[in-house]
Scaffold this active site. Structure first.
Site, PDB file in Angstrom:
ATOM      1  N   GLU A   1      82.262  26.741  56.519  1.00  0.00           N
ATOM      2  CA  GLU A   1      83.584  27.164  56.995  1.00  0.00           C
ATOM      3  C   GLU A   1      83.536  28.504  57.721  1.00  0.00           C
ATOM      4  OE1 GLU A   1      82.955  25.857  54.044  1.00  0.00           O
ATOM      5  OE2 GLU A   1      84.064  23.963  54.147  1.00  0.00           O
TER       6      GLU A   1
ATOM      7  N   HIS B   1      90.977  21.281  45.149  1.00  0.00           N
ATOM      8  CA  HIS B   1      91.560  20.425  46.182  1.00  0.00           C
ATOM      9  C   HIS B   1      93.085  20.533  46.232  1.00  0.00           C
ATOM     10  CE1 HIS B   1      87.572  18.660  45.971  1.00  0.00           C
ATOM     11  NE2 HIS B   1      87.815  17.963  47.058  1.00  0.00           N
TER      12      HIS B   1
END
Lengths: 386, 348
Positions: free
Chosen positions: B79, B148
């Site tokens: 990322e 998540h």
């Protein structure tokens, strides 16, 4: 303890147990191969003091010499400015001038430089106004120049975070069909950061036209290389990403220029990224706020002083009859002129507009920022009236 | 930013002429990217799995096929590298739209976001704007396992230089993402992932509005109290407002749509009308967006308030495992409990 031993004795395989099947072998695995040798040489490349110097362009040699002299003077002048309180801090590149300058001179005008906070000299060698290069360190603004004008990204203070920027810019340039190369500079300490890894990996996967130059100056502030990495050399790290690693004597300006020029040319012709490690030494402390005697011996510094980048180039040029007393004097005088001008300009107090605090946060100020700007304006007016 | 409509590119993308059918938020987001890419060749979509797979939520489905892998790129799984590369691409004149896949997966990119993306314009005195959109599917309620389901908006809103936008409707998903991509500033675009499959009569073929960033909208008119909310909590508040009707409480619902910039005007106008306010969000309460909103409303509307501004937020705990998340997420009952605490008798 007893119960553990008892338990371990109960899980022993019964004698005579033999597997009754063999696993099916997996599909054959093939490592990717590349015709380019990726591993660096075990010794840093040296040109000075070898017959290879004869192949170098004398004009380039003299230019490198003049720039090194100027760079050394810039370092001493900027260090003096910290003592006078004109700079908040200056991370000197005394001893590393060859890496800084020879690398910058390997770039074409259309290429981009991504410097770390220590790389003011590379930026200046690339044509940046010496005063603008010091704005960050003086403290009047973070970046004192338009990066697009010089194709020099802002001097980057967080370690290695500018490396993925270099990859992205080079990638974007290639997508647009421009043959632009990005040179990203980082120190030995920066190679431990995650962004170093991610940048090299992205560059190799995308075959981006980037050259990574690690200036291994021996210490990340106080931590020596041996405590930074267990790799045989920092150039070896290239292999894992699938790009060539090159090892060069960072105090040998000609060798650095040669290796960087080759890496830039390789990137430009679509050959992908290269990782170059220039082995050098930081003669000064990390910054004026650091006491280098706490972590390194004077003897070590003296050994490196004998391998000073200016000393070894000057000796070579003199021996080859390219440089005489007049040439040395001319270079010194040019450097002194630069230093005097730098001193004079840095001694003028910068004119700052406090309202600039709100000018460049967003393209269009938010209501909240407009309110805060109005508050500051009122405070300034009250100050003016008092 | 001006409001505009687009049509032809969308009609092509939809593949059929005229026949309107309900669309999901995921489809609206996808069309927003497709239309932006068709209109502007500098728009690039990138991230892990966004290409061949079309994203784990299929939000980028078909973009790589339509625009090629150079315009919709499967990146290495990193990322910080994704966002860091996007910075360099933006420096060279591209408009990257990066996907962070899941809220908690964005954390490795925080240094790039905070140290560079958010402040590049500022540190270069406007010479290097960062027209980057960071798409972050966020929030809970989908039974996701650990890492998540975070609501990480407070981290973003605390960083000057970023816009923080979150749609709650299919229409806004399109309109706000178009505006985010058109913005010359970085936008953290928080996609409420449990609304990805929410449907609307909004048609993927019909012309659609581009919504200006920074404008809140009143989703339901009411007179007794204002529910201030955004993203995944908007449908919860609308449902609560309907249920409150039975108690005789007439609630107004304000959907912020943008946390930065914050629309003080719309919010305060509503609270001045109703005299009571509850802020509702999934994010943790302590130091969460509700703390800021309650303070702002109190500072600006104190004399109009009949009761303290209350907050209904997620508990101050790490996001719980999926089998317990219903106890954590602010639901209709918890919103109604807060509304009941607004001392109705005192004000009426």
């Amino acid at each position: 303890m007893d119960s553990l031993q008892q338990r371990s004795s109960t899980v022993q395989e019964p004698p005579g147990a033999v597997p009754t099947y063999r696993p099916t072998p997996p599909p054959a695995w093939q490592p990717r191969t590349d015709p380019t040798p990726l591993l660096p040489d075990t010794e840093p490349l040296r040109v000075l003091g070898t017959d290879a110097v004869a192949d170098a362009d004398p004009a380039l040699l003299l230019r490198l010499y003049a720039e090194l002299i100027r760079g050394r003077r810039y370092n001493t002048q900027a260090t003096a400015l910290t003592k006078q309180g004109r700079l908040a801090v200056y991370p000197s590149t005394h001893g590393q001038e060859a890496c800084e300058i020879a690398a910058a001179l390997a770039l074409e005008e259309r290429d981009w430089l991504f410097p770390s906070y220590r790389d003011t000299l590379a930026a200046v060698a690339r044509g940046l106004d010496p005063v603008q290069a010091l704005t960050l360190l003086r403290g009047d603004w973070h970046t004192g120049y338009d990066p697009h004008e010089y194709r020099i990204a802002p001097l980057c203070t967080p370690l290695a975070t500018q490396l993925p920027h270099a990859v992205g810019l080079a990638h974007a340039a290639r997508l647009k069909g421009d043959d632009v190369v990005a040179l990203a500079m980082v120190g030995d300490g920066g190679t431990s950061e995650g962004d170093f890894h991610e940048a090299l990996n992205f560059a190799a996967v995308w075959q981006a036209p980037v050259v990574f130059l690690v200036q291994n100056n021996g210490f990340a502030i106080s931590v020596p290389l041996a405590k930074q990495t267990a790799a045989p050399s920092l150039a070896h790290k290239a292999v894992g990403y699938g790009m060539p690693g090159r090892l060069v004597d960072g105090n040998d300006a000609i060798a650095v220029h040669q290796v960087l020029t080759e890496a830039v040319a390789r990137a430009r012709r679509g050959g992908g990224p290269t990782l170059v490690e220039a082995v050098t030494y930081r003669i000064d402390a990390h910054t004026n706020a650091d006491d280098a005697t706490r972590y390194r011996a004077a003897g070590e510094v003296e050994t490196w002083r004998a391998h000073d980048p200016i000393l070894i180039l000057e000796r070579e040029l003199t021996e080859r009859g390219l440089l005489d007393e007049d040439g040395r004097r001319a270079a010194a005088e040019a450097a002194e002129t630069m230093a005097a001008e730098l001193r004079e300009r840095m001694n003028a107090d910068p004119v700052l507009d406090p309202m600039d605090l709100f000018s460049h946060v967003y393209a269009e100020q938010t209501t909240q920022l407009r309110e805060q700007a109005a508050q500051l304006r009122a405070e300034l007016e009250a100050e003016g009236e008092a | 930013m001006t409001t505009a409509t687009t049509g032809p590119a969308a009609a092509k993308a939809g593949g059929g002429a005229g026949k309107a059918k309900p669309a999901t938020m995921a489809q609206a987001l996808q069309r927003a990217m497709r239309d932006a890419m068709a209109e502007d060749p500098t728009v690039h979509v990138m991230g892990e799995d966004v290409g061949t797979l079309g994203g784990v939520f299929r939000v980028t489905d078909g973009l790589a096929k339509e625009f090629g892998e150079d315009r919709c790129t499967d990146t290495p799984l990193a990322e910080a590298g994704i966002l860091g590369a996007a910075v360099g691409m933006a420096m060279y004149g591209l408009r990257p739209v990066v996907e962070m896949q899941f809220d908690a997966f964005a954390y490795p990119a925080f240094e790039q976001l905070i140290s560079h993306v958010a402040r590049m314009r500022n540190r270069t005195r406007g010479a290097m704007p960062m027209p980057i959109v960071i798409r972050v599917p966020y929030g809970g309620g989908i039974g996701g396992v650990e890492h998540h389901s975070d609501s990480s908006e407070a981290y973003y809103t605390a960083t000057p230089g970023l816009h923080v936008v979150t749609p709650a409707t299919v229409e806004d998903a399109y309109g706000l993402l178009r505006a985010a991509i058109a913005s010359d500033d970085p936008v953290v675009f928080l996609e409420p992932k449990r609304l990805y499959w929410s449907k609307s009569d909004w048609s993927p073929e019909a012309p659609a509005a581009v919504e200006p960033i920074g404008k809140a909208v009143v989703r339901r008119r009411g007179t007794g109290a204002t529910l201030i909310t955004y993203g995944p909590s908007v449908p919860v508040c609308l449902e609560a407002a309907e249920a409150a009707q039975a108690e005789g409480w007439d609630l107004e619902v304000v959907d912020l749509r943008s946390l930065v910039p914050f629309d003080d005007e719309t919010v305060c106008a509503s609270v001045r009308r109703t005299g009571r306010a509850v802020v509702v969000h999934e994010s943790t309460g302590f130091g969460g967006p509700g703390a800021e909103i309650a303070a702002r409303v109190t500072e600006r509307c104190f004399h109009h308030l009949e009761a303290p501004v209350l907050r209904v937020a997620g508990f101050d705990i790490p996001y719980p495992p999926p089998m317990l998340e219903r106890h954590h997420l602010p639901g209709v009952d918890r919103v109604l409990d807060a509304v009941a605490r607004l001392q109705w008798e005192a004000g009426s």
